[in-house]
Write a protein that holds these residues in place. Structure first.
Motif, short mmCIF file in Angstrom:
data_model
loop_
_atom_site.label_atom_id
_atom_site.label_comp_id
_atom_site.label_asym_id
_atom_site.label_seq_id
_atom_site.Cartn_x
_atom_site.Cartn_y
_atom_site.Cartn_z
N TYR A 1 0.84 -1.20 0.00
CA TYR A 1 0.00 0.00 0.00
C TYR A 1 0.87 1.25 0.00
O TYR A 1 2.01 1.24 0.48
CB TYR A 1 -0.95 0.01 1.22
CG TYR A 1 -0.27 -0.25 2.54
CD1 TYR A 1 0.27 0.79 3.28
CD2 TYR A 1 -0.14 -1.55 3.03
CE1 TYR A 1 0.91 0.56 4.48
CE2 TYR A 1 0.49 -1.80 4.24
CZ TYR A 1 1.02 -0.74 4.96
OH TYR A 1 1.66 -0.98 6.15
N GLN A 2 0.34 2.32 -0.56
CA GLN A 2 1.00 3.62 -0.58
C GLN A 2 1.08 4.12 0.87
O GLN A 2 0.05 4.19 1.58
CB GLN A 2 0.19 4.61 -1.44
CG GLN A 2 0.14 4.24 -2.90
CD GLN A 2 1.39 4.69 -3.64
OE1 GLN A 2 1.55 5.85 -3.96
NE2 GLN A 2 2.29 3.75 -3.89
N TYR A 3 2.27 4.48 1.30
CA TYR A 3 2.49 4.69 2.73
C TYR A 3 3.50 5.80 2.96
O TYR A 3 4.57 5.82 2.33
CB TYR A 3 3.02 3.37 3.31
CG TYR A 3 3.25 3.36 4.79
CD1 TYR A 3 2.25 3.75 5.67
CD2 TYR A 3 4.47 2.96 5.33
CE1 TYR A 3 2.46 3.72 7.05
CE2 TYR A 3 4.68 2.92 6.69
CZ TYR A 3 3.68 3.31 7.55
OH TYR A 3 3.88 3.28 8.90
N TRP B 1 0.93 10.29 -16.13
CA TRP B 1 1.08 8.92 -16.66
C TRP B 1 1.54 8.02 -15.52
O TRP B 1 2.67 8.16 -15.04
CB TRP B 1 2.16 9.00 -17.75
CG TRP B 1 2.40 7.77 -18.54
CD1 TRP B 1 1.47 6.95 -19.09
CD2 TRP B 1 3.68 7.26 -18.93
NE1 TRP B 1 2.10 5.95 -19.80
CE2 TRP B 1 3.45 6.12 -19.71
CE3 TRP B 1 5.00 7.65 -18.68
CZ2 TRP B 1 4.49 5.36 -20.25
CZ3 TRP B 1 6.03 6.91 -19.23
CH2 TRP B 1 5.78 5.77 -20.00
N ARG B 2 0.66 7.13 -15.06
CA ARG B 2 1.07 6.35 -13.88
C ARG B 2 0.21 5.11 -13.63
O ARG B 2 -0.79 4.88 -14.28
CB ARG B 2 1.06 7.23 -12.63
CG ARG B 2 -0.20 8.00 -12.36
CD ARG B 2 -0.02 8.81 -11.07
NE ARG B 2 -1.15 9.66 -10.79
CZ ARG B 2 -1.17 10.96 -11.02
NH1 ARG B 2 -0.14 11.57 -11.54
NH2 ARG B 2 -2.25 11.67 -10.72
N ASP B 3 0.65 4.34 -12.63
CA ASP B 3 -0.09 3.23 -12.03
C ASP B 3 -0.16 1.99 -12.91
O ASP B 3 -1.25 1.56 -13.35
CB ASP B 3 -1.51 3.68 -11.60
CG ASP B 3 -1.48 4.96 -10.77
OD1 ASP B 3 -0.45 5.20 -10.12
OD2 ASP B 3 -2.47 5.71 -10.79
N PRO B 4 1.02 1.35 -13.19
CA PRO B 4 1.02 0.15 -14.03
C PRO B 4 0.23 -1.00 -13.42
O PRO B 4 0.32 -1.26 -12.21
CB PRO B 4 2.51 -0.21 -14.14
CG PRO B 4 3.18 0.48 -13.00
CD PRO B 4 2.36 1.71 -12.71
N1 DQQ Z 1 -2.18 7.73 -5.68
C1 DQQ Z 1 -0.83 7.42 -6.07
C2 DQQ Z 1 -0.80 7.55 -7.55
C3 DQQ Z 1 -2.21 7.35 -7.94
C4 DQQ Z 1 -2.95 8.05 -6.85
C5 DQQ Z 1 0.11 8.34 -5.35
C6 DQQ Z 1 -4.38 7.63 -6.70
O1 DQQ Z 1 0.08 6.62 -8.14
O2 DQQ Z 1 -2.50 7.83 -9.21
O3 DQQ Z 1 0.10 8.10 -3.96
O4 DQQ Z 1 -4.87 7.83 -5.41
#
Ligand code: DQQ
Length: 464
Positions: free
Chosen positions: A34-36, A145-148
């Protein structure tokens, strides 16, 4: 107990969390990354946190999996996915944000990391970056441009990335034989929104599903994708009506028994300017299965059955005709599951549940089935006595006058209301009752009577 912190939804021990990443099942364990931000309870320097589970319910926290490689100019490790490569090596693909020109809006790169020890530690190989914007040539400018999100079809890997092209949200498709060298194929789909984040693409029965997060309610498309890998849309819908206040950036995975399982981030925006809660932010939704409606090709989204192990203190009501008024349920608490079935005649105006209710009614959150106006509403106007918490309604349009029954599956957990209706609608919202005694649950009925076919409820145990 920390105010508002859920007990059966996944949270890290402390600090900020956002999107679920890298969901994968490997050698008997479900992995959730998870993004942290390990440095505080606000969005900040983004790492990947990591936890594992053997049953989708109980989780064990593991050390941080990815940290920005500052010596290489990396500032954030944004969202991405996990796959097991053809040699059996666990591999993460993620968006790397750097300094200066390598920013999130225009200059993101995509990097990989591999694990030599069963997904515990991660190494970023010299092959990085594996993907830069050079791949699109000069004529296609993709911003944000993101999130593969990567999956395997026959002998090749396919990847979708989100982005914005000429002010419209897009999912773009790429292919690779080895996860290191990628070719751009084409734009998979262009949306109406200005931005698409976290696209997920997966096969479900004979259809292709595309889920995306457009800085608004998370949506899905169902369509076909043949050998030319062109996507033709046939159906569309909303994954969850919570939007920025309740549900965002979901990611899906394939369970070993073939179920498609979806997690989403339940943001804390609804706290607004509240100061009473410190030290943590962000929750993962309960895992949900995703199936295809056989006739309508809409998505059927349900909580996973594994959660039933948390049930205690069962409470049942037999078939009852409920007159106008409020009816206290014989169960209360801040971590409760309710399954109820109502018989509709078309003449109902509105009815629903009051949860997180203090004995004097000063705090309460109302989940209203507004038959007359054709909408399901999470009314948060009295949810919290805290100044600063958001109070506006979360609304899911839903025509009910022609329905014969309404099946409601409701989960509450301290600051979360997550509801599933008739296998075709999800609404998730955050609320922050301040009072310890905001625990009672009532049914309310506006005219005329409402027939409740059945109701079962349970207190749910904590998972830690
Ligand atoms: N959160 C991430 C990005 C995504 C966004 C950054 C979506 O990669 O696009 O923390 O909540």
């Amino acid at each position: 107990m920390t105010l508002g912190k859920p007990i059966y939804h996944f949270t890290p021990p402390a600090n900020w969390m956002n999107d679920p990443n890298g969901l994968v099942y490997h050698e008997g364990q479900y992995h959730l990354f998870y993004q942290y931000n390990p440095h505080g309870d606000q969005w900040g320097t983004i790492h990947w946190g990591h936890a594992v589970s053997t049953d989708l319910v109980h989780w064990q926290h593991l050390p941080i999996a990815l940290a920005p490689s500052t010596e290489l100019g990396e500032v954030h490790c944004y969202s991405g996915c996990a796959v097991i490569d053809d040699q059996g090596v666990p591999t993460l693909l993620y968006t790397s944000i750097g300094e200066g020109e390598r920013n999130a809006e225009t200059g993101a790169e995509h990097w990989m990391a591999t694990s030599p020890d069963g997904l515990r530690t991660w190494v970023k190989p010299e092959a990085n970056p594996v993907l830069t914007s050079v791949i699109h040539g000069k004529d296609l400018i993709v911003r944000d441009w993101r999130d593969p999100y990567v999956w395997k079809e026959e002998d090749r890997w396919l990847m979708v990335l989100g982005g914005s092209v000429q002010g419209k949200g897009n999912a773009l498709l790429y292919e690779s034989a080895n996860l290191r060298e990628w070719t751009f194929l084409h734009v998979l789909h262009t949306g109406e929104e200005t931005l698409w984040e976290c696209p997920n693409a997966f096969r479900l029965q004979d259809k292709m599903v595309l889920i995306y997060s457009p800085s608004d309610k998370v949506k899905y498309l169902v369509g076909s994708m043949g050998e030319d890998l062109r996507f033709v849309k046939e159906q569309e819908g909303v994954v969850d009506h919570g939007g920025w206040e309740g549900y965002y950036a979901p990611q899906s995975m394939l369970a070993p028994d073939g179920r498609r399982i979806l997690w989403g981030w339940l943001p804390d925006n609804a706290r607004g300017e509240m100061t009473e809660i410190q030290g943590w932010s962000g929750v993962q939704s309960i895992p949900r299965t995703v199936e295809l409606h056989p006739a309508k090709y809409t998505l059927i989204i349900k909580p996973v059955a594994e959660l039933q192990v948390l049930r205690e203190n069962p409470f049942e009501l037999p078939k009852t005709v409920l007159p106008q008024g409020e009816h206290e349920l014989g169960i209360q608490g801040k971590a409760v599951e309710i399954k109820a079935e109502f018989e509709l005649t078309g003449s109902e105006t509105s009815f629903g549940f009051e949860v997180f209710r203090s004995p004097d009614g000063e705090e309460q959150t109302t989940l209203k089935f507004d038959v007359a106006r054709g909408q399901i509403v999470l009314d948060r106007s009295r949810s919290s006595q805290a100044a600063g918490a958001h109070t506006w309604e979360l609304v899911a349009p839903y025509e009910m006058r022609h329905l014969e029954q309404l099946r409601v599956h409701l989960f509450i957990d301290h600051s979360i209301v997550e509801v599933f209706v008739n296998d075709e609608l999800c609404l998730t919202g955050r609320v922050y009752p301040l009072r310890e005694d905001s625990e009672s649950i009532r049914l309310f009925i506006q005219e005329p009577n409402v027939t409740m076919k059945s109701l079962s409820a349970w207190n749910l145990r904590g998972i830690w």
